[in-house]
Design an enzyme around this catalytic site. Sequence first.
Site: not given
Length: 439
Positions: A14, A17, A41-42, A225
């Site tokens: 988080d 990225k 999750g991006h 991650q």
Amino acid sequence: MIKNIAVLGMQWGDEGKGKIVDLLSKNSNYVVRYQGGNNAGHTLLVDKKKTILHLIPSCVLYKNVKAVLGNGVVVSLPDLVKEINFLKKNKIFIQDRLILSNSISLIFEYHISLDRAREKNKESKIIGTTHKGIGPAYEDKIARRSIRISDLYDTNYFSYILKKNVHYYNFQLVNYFKKNPVSYKKIYFDSLKYFNKIKNMIQDVSKLLNKKIKKKSKIIFEGAQGSLLDIDYGTYPYVSSSNSSIGGIITGTGLGIKNINYIMGISKVYTTRVGNGPFPTELFNDVHKYLCKIGKEFGSTTGRKRRTGWLDLVLLKRMIKINSISGLCLTKLDVLDNLNEIKVCIKYINKFSKKEINFYPITQKDWEEIIPVYKVFKGWKKSIRGIVLFKDLPVLTQKYISFIKNFIKIDIDLISTGPERNNTIFINNKIKTFVNYKN
């Protein structure tokens, strides 16, 4: 000249990225995911429009860039197709520029069922997973019972191995966890249905990337991650199930290390993590509430509220060494704008002996005996959102960043001053040239 860039998280994920990969992707040819699954999750924010991705790399907003999922990624076919359709509804067409490795291991319903059963079982160690079946899918890979995406071309073999796996998992689900069994027939026919939608995207990714590197293509490797969740070097056992550090690129794509020109580490100017596990600088006060609110610290995949804490330079320095980081990108600097004081952890001491700890904690007991020691900075109490030149930052902000740089002993090449793509300070001109970015 930089041609290929690896983007790695330096914390527990988080770190932002997604924004950085999106920013760097503008004039790239390929963006490659090499580990993890749809537990990632991006979030991309461009012109106030938010796009959240879980499997597909963060280059989707550029029509000229191809997205690649390497063999180190584990894929749920239903979720992949769902994400492709979501993008399509938003006028983002990825079908003709998404490439899947022919060696990808698949996630099935039984992986997800077992993941959920374990996390809800009182006798199990609760890790705080996303319930996406990632861990069990990687277990199958190591145990050599994984079903890979190419196996679905041969329906007889797929049927044979799927029956064995369903029997193996149903025995655990029913007899130990007292849960309902999964249906072999449903998984079989659903899998083939989704496979038919994506089978034209499958290639030998290792061969493709090695060929493109020889032709001087610009490639970005997008980590999922963060390094502190690495299965080997993270805060074990509260980690992910893959190598989210630099080694994951090599095993997850089939490329040699010499093909990576620049390794960018991404770190927030504070720290967050989702799920259980050690967190030396964790906050439980009003600053925690402030960081959650202003930083919007809720998981992109689960929606869970993130744990927050001050920036931990001890852990950051270790992850920089492990990953051979070329330069650091600091994110979410603007979140600190309204704080009266800002802290960074510069060392640990033992809470009993009060002596400095000069080793990386391994056991749970080690982590429990840590007390972080802080360097305290006066807050700049001024909005820096959207600033694109380092010299325009308040003097107190510059001092804060300079201290971090001197402590970690590598250059800070990029600073994010807001969630939008253009809220970025480029300090390294080589990175600016890679993007062809103009202030």
